[in-house]
Design an enzyme around this catalytic site. Structure first.
Site, mmCIF file in Angstrom:
data_model
loop_
_atom_site.group_PDB
_atom_site.id
_atom_site.type_symbol
_atom_site.label_atom_id
_atom_site.label_comp_id
_atom_site.label_asym_id
_atom_site.label_seq_id
_atom_site.Cartn_x
_atom_site.Cartn_y
_atom_site.Cartn_z
ATOM 1 N N HIS A 84 -19.867 2.213 -14.593
ATOM 2 C CA HIS A 84 -19.492 2.714 -15.837
ATOM 3 C C HIS A 84 -20.699 2.414 -16.887
ATOM 4 O O HIS A 84 -21.024 1.084 -16.902
ATOM 5 C CB HIS A 84 -18.139 2.453 -16.439
ATOM 6 C CG HIS A 84 -17.012 3.219 -15.408
ATOM 7 N ND1 HIS A 84 -16.204 2.152 -14.787
ATOM 8 C CD2 HIS A 84 -16.775 4.461 -15.384
ATOM 9 C CE1 HIS A 84 -15.418 3.397 -14.097
ATOM 10 N NE2 HIS A 84 -15.690 4.466 -14.446
ATOM 11 N N ARG A 118 -20.131 11.485 -24.404
ATOM 12 C CA ARG A 118 -18.764 11.352 -23.931
ATOM 13 C C ARG A 118 -17.780 11.011 -25.080
ATOM 14 O O ARG A 118 -18.064 10.198 -26.070
ATOM 15 C CB ARG A 118 -18.895 10.277 -22.837
ATOM 16 C CG ARG A 118 -19.669 10.656 -21.391
ATOM 17 C CD ARG A 118 -18.826 11.821 -20.896
ATOM 18 N NE ARG A 118 -19.654 12.118 -19.695
ATOM 19 C CZ ARG A 118 -20.485 13.198 -19.769
ATOM 20 N NH1 ARG A 118 -20.820 13.840 -20.836
ATOM 21 N NH2 ARG A 118 -21.177 13.625 -18.687
ATOM 22 N N ASP A 146 0.758 -0.998 0.006
ATOM 23 C CA ASP A 146 -0.019 0.036 0.134
ATOM 24 C C ASP A 146 0.798 1.259 0.154
ATOM 25 O O ASP A 146 1.925 1.341 0.557
ATOM 26 C CB ASP A 146 -0.891 -0.125 1.232
ATOM 27 C CG ASP A 146 -2.211 0.932 1.135
ATOM 28 O OD1 ASP A 146 -3.263 0.144 1.097
ATOM 29 O OD2 ASP A 146 -1.779 2.134 1.000
ATOM 30 N N TYR A 173 -12.810 14.342 -6.228
ATOM 31 C CA TYR A 173 -12.021 13.331 -7.288
ATOM 32 C C TYR A 173 -11.203 14.286 -8.253
ATOM 33 O O TYR A 173 -10.238 13.918 -8.328
ATOM 34 C CB TYR A 173 -13.117 12.591 -7.902
ATOM 35 C CG TYR A 173 -12.523 11.684 -9.160
ATOM 36 C CD1 TYR A 173 -11.520 10.904 -8.677
ATOM 37 C CD2 TYR A 173 -12.676 11.915 -10.492
ATOM 38 C CE1 TYR A 173 -10.624 10.238 -9.940
ATOM 39 C CE2 TYR A 173 -11.996 11.301 -11.314
ATOM 40 C CZ TYR A 173 -11.175 10.536 -11.179
ATOM 41 O OH TYR A 173 -10.290 9.780 -12.214
HETATM 42 N N1 UDP Z 1 -24.811 6.796 -17.512
HETATM 43 C C1 UDP Z 1 -26.016 6.447 -17.648
HETATM 44 N N2 UDP Z 1 -26.554 5.236 -17.077
HETATM 45 C C2 UDP Z 1 -25.610 4.325 -16.407
HETATM 46 C C3 UDP Z 1 -24.182 5.058 -16.216
HETATM 47 C C4 UDP Z 1 -23.666 6.073 -16.672
HETATM 48 O O1 UDP Z 1 -26.830 7.071 -18.521
HETATM 49 O O2 UDP Z 1 -26.073 3.814 -15.493
HETATM 50 C C5 UDP Z 1 -24.155 7.960 -18.294
HETATM 51 C C6 UDP Z 1 -23.454 9.165 -17.542
HETATM 52 O O3 UDP Z 1 -24.740 9.953 -17.053
HETATM 53 C C7 UDP Z 1 -22.801 9.788 -18.464
HETATM 54 C C8 UDP Z 1 -22.286 8.600 -19.247
HETATM 55 O O4 UDP Z 1 -23.234 7.566 -19.385
HETATM 56 O O5 UDP Z 1 -23.258 10.649 -19.468
HETATM 57 C C9 UDP Z 1 -20.964 7.847 -19.019
HETATM 58 O O6 UDP Z 1 -20.809 7.748 -17.620
HETATM 59 P P1 UDP Z 1 -19.821 6.760 -16.934
HETATM 60 O O7 UDP Z 1 -20.041 6.937 -15.490
HETATM 61 O O8 UDP Z 1 -19.574 5.583 -17.834
HETATM 62 O O9 UDP Z 1 -18.291 7.612 -17.065
HETATM 63 P P2 UDP Z 1 -18.057 9.245 -16.649
HETATM 64 O O10 UDP Z 1 -18.397 10.024 -17.785
HETATM 65 O O11 UDP Z 1 -19.100 9.464 -15.386
HETATM 66 O O12 UDP Z 1 -16.520 9.334 -16.333
#
Ligand code: UDP
Length: 324
Positions: free
Chosen positions: A188, A220, A50, A140
Site C-alpha cells: 500500500h 484515491r 480457520d 479480488y
Molecule cells: N501506488 C504507487 N506506488 C506504489 C504503490 C501504489 O504509485 O508503490 C499507487 C497506485 O498505483 C494507486 C495508489 O498508489 O494509484 C494507491 O495504491 P494502493 O496499492 O495503496 O491501493 P489501491 O488503490 O490499489 O487499493
C-alpha cells in the site's frame, strides 16, 4: 453485544476490536494468523482458527454465542488474485460461505461484511455512489461482489440481515499509537512512502505519471482507519435498530493524488523521500473517489479524521514505533 470479529488480528480488524471493546461490547476474535498478529488483538477472547474448518466454527459459535458477526478475513491483493484466482475464490468466497453456514446454524442474523471499491471496476463517473454499475475487473473484486450478491439472496431466503461496506483506501493508524498497518509484503502506498521516509526502504516508485489528472498521478480516496471502524459500529447500531440489509460506499469523499500523498509524508515527517517513476500498474483507474452520502445519512456516520496530514501523521507515528 457479543460480537465475533473474524480477521480481528489484521490491520482493520484489530482497530475494530479496540473500538468495540471501547464501546462496551464483548468481542471474540477468530483469526488464523496467516497475516494477522496475535499481539494486535488488544482484548476480548481470541481463537486461532480457520474458516475452512467448520468444526472450529461450530465450537466458536457454541462456546461464545455471538449475536453479530463482522468479517474482515480475506485476501486483498489485486495482482495476486489475478495470478492465483483459485486461492482467492476459496478464501474469500467458499470460506465466507462456511461462516454464513455457521451463522444460520446458530441463528445469528446480523452480519457486517468488508467489501471494496473494487466491486465497481473502471468508474463511469466519480464520486462513485451506490447506484454505480458493478463491473469488477479482477478475481479480488469479483470475489467480494459475489458475496454481496449471496448476501442479498440470504436476506430473502433466510432473513440474514447484512451491511456491506465498500472500503476505498483504508489508511492511517490508531491515534493512540497502539495499532497500525503491518502487512508483509507491504503493497500500500502510504506505508511504503513512510518506510522510504524512515529509512526502512530505499525509495518509492510512482506507478504512472501520465494519467488524466491535474498532476498526472492516480487519485484515491484515503479513509482513516478509525473512521472506517466507526462506520462498522454505526452499521451494528443500524442493524440492531431493525435496519434492512444494505450496501454503503465508505470514503472521505475527497481524492488525493499519489504526488499529494508523497508531499504530505515529506511535510509530516520532515524527511525527503527518493521517488522513482515507474510504469502504470495494470488495472489502476485514474480516479477512485467515494460518494459516501448514504452512509452519512442512513448510518448517521460522521468521519472525524478527514485531513490527509492527520491520516499520514498517525501512520507516521506508527512507522516510527516500528523502528524502535
Ligand atoms: N501506488 C504507487 N506506488 C506504489 C504503490 C501504489 O504509485 O508503490 C499507487 C497506485 O498505483 C494507486 C495508489 O498508489 O494509484 C494507491 O495504491 P494502493 O496499492 O495503496 O491501493 P489501491 O488503490 O490499489 O487499493
Amino acid at each position: 453485544m457479543r460480537v465475533l470479529v473474524v480477521g480481528g488480528a489484521g490491520y482493520i480488524g484489530s482497530h475494530m476490536v479496540k473500538m468495540l471493546l471501547g464501546a462496551g461490547h464483548a468481542v471474540i476474535t477468530l483469526d488464523n494468523l496467516s497475516s494477522g498478529h496475535r499481539d494486535a488483538v488488544l482484548g476480548g477472547s481470541f481463537v486461532e482458527g480457520d474458516l475452512a474448518d467448520p468444526e472450529c466454527l461450530n465450537r466458536v459459535f457454541e462456546q461464545h454465542k455471538p449475536e453479530a458477526v463482522m468479517h474482515f478475513a480475506s485476501y486483498i491483493q489485486v495482482g495476486e488474485s489475478v495470478r492465483k484466482p483459485d486461492i482467492y475464490y476459496r478464501n474469500n468466497v467458499t470460506n465466507t460461505l462456511n461462516l454464513l453456514d455457521a451463522m444460520l446454524k446458530f441463528d445469528v442474523k446480523k452480519f457486517i461484511f468488508s467489501s471494496t471499491a473494487a466491486v465497481f471496476g473502471e468508474p463511469d463517473y466519480v464520486p462513485i455512489d451506490e447506484a454505480h454499475p458493478n463491473r469488477p475487473l479482477n478475481p479480488y473484486g469479483r470475489s467480494k461482489w459475489m458475496i454481496e450478491q449471496v448476501l442479498a439472496d440470504y436476506d430473502k431466503a433466510f432473513d440474514l440481515r447484512s451491511v456491506c461496506l465498500r472500503y476505498f483506501n483504508a489508511a492511517g493508524a490508531d491515534p493512540e499509537g497502539q495499532l497500525g498497518e503491518r502487512h508483509d509484503p507491504e503493497t500500500h502506498l502510504i506505508p511504503l512512502i513512510l518506510q522510504a521516509a524512515s529509512g526502512r526502504r530505499e525509495n518509492i516508485q510512482v506507478f504512472g505519471r501520465d494519467y488524466d489528472t491535474p498532476d498526472g498521478t492516480c487519485i484515491r480516496d484515503y479513509i482513516h482507519i478509525v473512521d472506517l471502524c466507526s462506520a462498522h459500529l454505526a452499521a451494528l447500531e443500524y442493524l440492531n435498530h431493525g435496519g434492512v440489509s444494505d450496501r454503503f460506499n465508505l470514503g472521505n469523499g475527497s481524492g488525493f493524488s499519489v504526488q499529494e500523498v508523497i508531499d504530505a509524508v515529506q511535510n509530516v515527517s520532515g524527511k525527503q523521500v527518493t521517488v522513482l517513476n515507474g510504469p502504470r500498474r495494470e488495472g489502476d483507474p485514474a480516479r477512485l473517489v467515494a460518494d459516501a452520502k448514504r452512509a452519512r445519512g442512513i448510518l448517521a456516520w460522521q468521519p472525524t479524521y478527514t485531513a490527509l496530514d492527520t491520516i499520514v501523521s498517525h501512520a507516521w507515528q506508527w512507522e516510527l514505533k516500528q523502528l524502535s
